[in-house]
Scaffold this motif. Structure first.
Motif, PDB file in Angstrom:
ATOM      1  N   GLN A   1       0.832  -1.206   0.000  1.00 47.25           N
ATOM      2  CA  GLN A   1       0.000   0.000   0.000  1.00 47.25           C
ATOM      3  C   GLN A   1       0.867   1.256   0.000  1.00 47.25           C
ATOM      4  N   ALA A   2       2.089   1.133   0.487  1.00 48.10           N
ATOM      5  CA  ALA A   2       3.009   2.273   0.410  1.00 48.10           C
ATOM      6  C   ALA A   2       3.985   2.118  -0.747  1.00 48.10           C
ATOM      7  N   LEU A   3       4.387   0.880  -0.996  1.00 48.44           N
ATOM      8  CA  LEU A   3       5.428   0.633  -2.000  1.00 48.44           C
ATOM      9  C   LEU A   3       4.946   0.938  -3.417  1.00 48.44           C
ATOM     10  N   ASP A   4       3.791   0.429  -3.772  1.00 52.44           N
ATOM     11  CA  ASP A   4       3.363   0.555  -5.165  1.00 52.44           C
ATOM     12  C   ASP A   4       3.073   2.002  -5.587  1.00 52.44           C
ATOM     13  N   PRO A   5       2.411   2.795  -4.747  1.00 49.03           N
ATOM     14  CA  PRO A   5       2.231   4.200  -5.149  1.00 49.03           C
ATOM     15  C   PRO A   5       3.552   4.946  -5.278  1.00 49.03           C
ATOM     16  N   LEU A   6       4.542   4.542  -4.483  1.00 49.13           N
ATOM     17  CA  LEU A   6       5.870   5.149  -4.604  1.00 49.13           C
ATOM     18  C   LEU A   6       6.500   4.726  -5.937  1.00 49.13           C
ATOM     19  N   ALA A   7       6.309   3.471  -6.273  1.00 52.29           N
ATOM     20  CA  ALA A   7       6.862   2.957  -7.533  1.00 52.29           C
ATOM     21  C   ALA A   7       6.224   3.631  -8.736  1.00 52.29           C
ATOM     22  N   ALA A   8       5.007   4.081  -8.560  1.00 55.35           N
ATOM     23  CA  ALA A   8       4.273   4.646  -9.698  1.00 55.35           C
ATOM     24  C   ALA A   8       4.901   5.937 -10.216  1.00 55.35           C
TER      25      ALA A   8
END
Lengths: 433, 601
Positions: free
Chosen positions: B258-265
């Protein structure tokens, strides 16, 4: 006619490809260790953990050429070891197990709990979460290698040394140690330089002079920092490192004869170097890596065939070298990878990371013909009894730390001292008188 | 871990590490204890040596040490001067190289093909990998707010990088100069660095998560990758859409994603991979085809992008996360649009200031940044912020901390003494070069260079610096990192490190002897200032040894000191054996360079 030694006879047989594989015998505990890391994440379903029966795993069979009747995957059992084979694409796998299966144990279902290379590499090699800790090969070398110049050598893999660095050695990824020990083999000075290298190389007498002078200087320092703290440990470590370095210089000349400066050594060359180092008593543990091979097949999984074949070419060579030097029974070989790959292929027809792995062990006091641990139809680790390797209700995952502790135990190194609180996975080896 | 020192030992320890030398009189070794009496501190000379080595990778000059002896408080002025030196800029680059892992010459550099064929591999590797480090150096040395490492609206390029990516570059300007990416990306310091993301690529269906993890670890000290990953319930990690569903709904996945993927985006505009092989394939198999390559939806790119000038960023891909049902860019719940927003979020996050304070302290004391006690971490964080994120101010504060210049603990302080440090390979290379003028460079190219590509281009390096290379040299064998799989330096003695250091010392000593004694037209001697190639008089030789001791270690001994006796005996023995004054000096110098005072500080 000159008499041939046992070693020469074995070497001649080796050259002809007829190395006799020794019969299993009552042997002492392993005192030497070779680690082969298939760096990048192997697809275990291609050889060691066949899943032909599972619809959930896209194993090597998806790559069969329908027009080539010889390109067929098969599940073959060598003794008790079920192995995925392909006579066209991975003949070296078949050859290896035909000869060495009685010496081999397979450990399935090592739970890694990581899907990043770096994290998983640290876990599988150290049995811990942090690269600040020493690799278990370093620990084994340190504990066993008090009589050798080096405890543990690293040829082509990450060198996790921790505070055991003073007993570890590296050859350099391109054989750089050769240039250090053999002045005539150094690289030339750059174009345009008005000097040639070496500019000065101390002779053996000089090395002794340097060593004795520095020993005296260190003693003077140590006399004043004996507080048991960081400074004292640092200075003592340098004394040890200097001594071991000098021993490499003096005792290592013959062993590094096969070391070539410049080219990146293939696995086949590395295994010869490893056997040389062990045979000449330079160390007790060696870690090799498949640096020249890229197991990380995200974009196309087909190269796994070639990679496995090359790996087993190297392993057969390693086993042959150990046999030829009478070392197989005292050397535990651990072959593993930091990860395996997803059961199915991704959008690019490659496979991504899967947080489990497996291992092949042979030599030393490995109980041959044995499969321990298990994965399910999706290549996920199953809980086992850590002593027997059998899948049991209420069992525990054979995690990377259990596996690491087990390897130490197999070498008669107390795992509790280095991995406190970790129950060792001991199912693959037996104690021998 | 706290270390206690018996009171009776303090005086003698001051002589060993805190004083001039074990065998020298302690008269010039005033005992300095801070107010808390927590530490055994280095004397001013040793403190200056440690500070200079950490800041510059060089030992203080004789003049600087004389100044310290006359007035110990002059350390403040010296630190200021050292912080403005070019050598400190090199240290900043070394430090960031360890964090960014971009100096990884075991990985193949970009191909020297087409318009880049005239470039050597040394340039194709060295210039791109130094670019992000040059940005850090520029920010620190010009004393801009360190937050610019994630917010700068410019990048740094040299001539080679400018050629590779077709960047604006003024040939008449400085070698490294500010420039801008012409591809429409938003500039955000290192976050928009092509080279950082070329080194840390996004493989397969990773979808930039590795890059997001690096950002969280590097700038916030809160990485994700170290956490256990235990997918259960049949998630097929190779199915991108199933994964996208799982990371939203599976409790075990949500925890990280939930934190990692939006950062990756934030990173979808960067090519997933931009390797040497990709460039070679684009030239040799696809003829730099400008048409989009549509075999695979993950690689909807034109092969032309992989021909020079390379096109590493595609603004049209920035929102591709939506195609894979992945979350939109956001920073721990705060929505953002682009890299500029991401940089602003990070700069504004208190974790950033503390994390970087930890990293600077850890690097400068050869200790684990995560083990730094919270009290000191927060103090440094506050100092950093209050001084406008000046990295120089932070570094200045660190070198003035008693725990930095302590040799040991006296009591049981919350922040343990840094203790002795061991010279890093980069520091050794710089200090040897500063003392002798010698740089250990070689030509690694064989007749055909390394594995000449069958279909064009070349693989010639020209020359390499052995203490700064792992492909050909000894950096990781001497305790450094290799940037690829050795990512933590070893601050501990190693047998091979000893062999490398001895070989280096021998080469440097041979260089000095050649320069100072044997060159046909002797220029200003570097170290052997009091003797000639035929000087054998005992007193002259002893005086030269004394002078070398002063130059190398800042020690002053009379010519009849026992330490001089030992080195003189070595000199005499070698001279008697070889009949060569030059060889006698080469051996003596080699030995001196390996002295504990040269290896530890």
């Amino acid at each position: 006619m000159s008499h041939l030694s046992r070693r020469q006879l074995l070497s001649a047989a080796l050259a002809l490809g007829i190395t006799p594989v020794p019969a299993l015998a009552q042997l002492p505990m392993a005192r030497k260790l070779v680690v082969v890391l298939a760096d990048g994440g192997w697809d275990s379903s291609f050889t060691l953990d066949p899943k032909f029966h599972s619809d959930l795993v896209e194993g090597p069979q998806v790559d069969e050429d329908p027009d080539d009747p010889d390109d067929r995957e098969a599940l073959r059992t060598f003794g008790n070891l079920p192995i995925a084979t392909n006579a066209v694409k991975r003949p070296a796998v078949t050859r290896f197990f035909e000869r060495y299966a009685p010496h081999c144990a397979l450990v399935h279902g090592i739970w890694m709990g990581a899907i990043a290379h770096k994290t998983a590499r640290v876990r599988i090699l150290t049995g811990t979460h942090t690269q600040a800790n020493p690799a278990w090969a370093a620990i084994a070398g340190h504990e066993l290698g008090t009589d050798t110049p080096i405890g543990s050598f690293v040829l082509s893999a990450p060198a996790f040394a921790g505070e055991l660095a003073a007993s570890m050695g590296q050859l350099g990824r391109r054989g750089q140690l050769r240039a250090i020990l053999s002045p005539e083999d150094t690289f030339p000075a750059p174009d345009g330089a008005d000097w040639t290298l070496p500019l000065f190389r101390p002779d053996p007498t000089d090395h002794q002079r340097i060593a004795s002078h520095l020993q005296a200087r260190h003693r003077a320092f140590l006399d004043r920092v004996k507080t048991g703290g960081h400074n004292e440990r640092l200075l003592r470590a340098r004394e040890e490192a200097m001594d071991r370095g000098q021993r490499i210089r003096v005792e290592g000349a013959e062993a590094i004869d096969n070391l070539v400066l410049g080219p990146q050594p293939t696995l086949n060359r590395q295994v010869v170097l490893a056997a040389d180092l062990l045979e000449h008593g330079l160390c007790h543990a060696v870690t090799l890596g498949s640096q020249t091979l890229s197991w990380d097949t995200h974009n196309n999984n087909v190269p796994q065939h070639k990679l496995w074949n090359q790996l087993f070419q190297g392993l057969e060579k390693l086993a042959d070298e150990l046999v030829a030097r009478d070392l197989l029974d005292e050397t535990l070989v651990v072959v593993t990878s930091e990860l395996t790959r997803t059961p199915t292929r991704n959008n690019s027809l490659g496979k991504d990371h899967w947080p489990h792995t497996c291992a092949l062990l042979f030599g030393g006091n490995t109980v041959g013909n044995r499969v321990v641990g298990q994965t399910d139809d999706r290549l996920e680790s199953l809980p086992v009894d850590l002593r027997t390797g059998e899948v049991v209700r209420g069992g525990a995952f054979n995690k990377y730390d259990n596996f690491a502790a087990g390897v130490l135990a197999a070498l008669d190194v107390d795992p509790g001292r280095w991995l406190p609180g970790v129950e060792p996975f001991t199912a693959f080896f037996g104690s021998r008188p | 871990m706290a270390r206690r020192t018996p009171a009776w030992l303090v005086g003698t320890m001051m002589m060993s590490c805190g004083g001039p030398d074990p065998e020298s009189p302690p008269a010039d070794a005033p005992v300095v204890i801070d107010g808390s009496d927590a530490y055994v501190l280095l004397d001013p000379v040793r403190r200056a040596v440690r500070t200079s080595m950490v800041l510059r990778g060089q030992r203080p000059s004789v003049e600087e040490l004389a100044r310290i002896r006359d007035d110990p408080s002059s350390i403040d002025d010296l630190v200021d001067a050292w912080l403005d030196s070019d050598a400190f800029g090199e240290t900043i680059k070394d430090m960031h190289a360890e964090w960014l892992l971009v100096r990884a010459d075991l990985l193949d550099p970009l191909a020297a093909l087409g318009p880049m064929e005239h470039r050597l591999m040394r340039e194709m590797f060295g210039s791109p990998s130094e670019a992000p480090l040059e940005l850090a150096r520029h920010i620190v040395m010009t004393d801009r707010p360190y937050t610019e490492v994630v917010t700068a609206d410019y990048m740094l390029t040299d001539e080679v990088v400018a050629e590779i990516y077709d960047l604006p570059y003024d040939p008449s300007g400085p070698p490294w100069q500010p420039s801008h990416w012409p591809d429409g990306r938003v500039h955000a310091g290192l976050l928009s660095s092509t080279e950082l993301w070329r080194r840390h690529e996004s493989a397969g269906s990773n979808f930039n998560r590795l890059r997001a993890d690096l950002v969280a670890d590097l700038f916030l000290c809160e990485g994700f990758a170290g956490r256990d990953v235990a997918p259960t319930g049949g998630v097929t990690l190779s199915d991108e859409f199933e994964v996208a569903e799982a990371v939203r709904t599976d409790a075990e996945c949500v925890n990280c994603h939930q934190a990692l993927d939006p950062l990756a985006a934030f990173f979808w505009g960067f090519k997933k991979q931009l390797r040497r092989t990709t460039v070679r394939n684009a030239y040799h198999h696809y003829a730099c085809d400008p048409a989009p390559w549509t075999d695979n939806p993950l690689t909807l790119v034109a092969m032309q992008d992989y021909c020079y000038p390379l096109r590493p960023y595609s603004p049209e891909d920035e929102e591709q996360w939506a195609d894979w049902d992945l979350p939109a860019p956001s920073y721990y719940g705060r929505p953002g649009r682009d890299l500029g927003d991401l940089g602003a979020f990070i700069a504004d996050d208190p974790r950033f200031a503390q994390c970087m304070a930890r990293r600077f302290y850890g690097w400068m004391t050869q200790s684990d940044p995560h083990a730094l006690p919270r009290s000191l971490a927060t103090e440094l964080q506050r100092h950093f912020v209050e001084h406008g994120f000046s990295a120089k101010a932070l570094v200045r504060r660190i070198v003035h901390l008693p725990s930095f210049y302590a040799v040991d603990d006296r009591t049981d302080p919350e922040v343990p003494a840094a203790g002795l440090q061991i010279v890093r390979p980069e520091q050794l290379a710089r200090s040897v070069e500063a003392l002798t003028g010698f740089r250990w460079t070689v030509n690694p190219d064989t007749d055909r260079c390394e594995g000449v590509p069958a279909n064009g281009g070349h693989f010639c390096w020209g020359y390499v610096d052995l203490m700064r290379s792992d492909r050909w040299g000894y950096r990781s064998m001497a305790g450094g990192i290799n940037g690829s799989d050795v990512t933590l330096p070893v601050h501990w003695p190693m047998p091979v490190r000893e062999l490398v250091n001895e070989a280096f010392a021998a080469e440097a000593s041979g260089f000095v002897v050649r320069h100072d004694l044997l060159a046909p037209t002797r220029e200003t001697p570097r170290l052997l200032t009091l003797v000639d190639a035929d000087t054998t008089e005992a007193m002259r030789v002893r005086e030269q040894i004394t002078a070398l001791t002063t130059r190398l270690f800042g020690e002053t001994h009379p010519p009849d000191d026992p330490r001089v006796d030992a080195l003189f005996a070595m000199w005499e023995a070698k001279h008697a054996q070889s009949g060569s004054v030059a060889e006698a000096w080469a051996l003596t110098l080699t030995t001196m360079m390996l002295d504990p005072l040269g290896v530890f500080f």
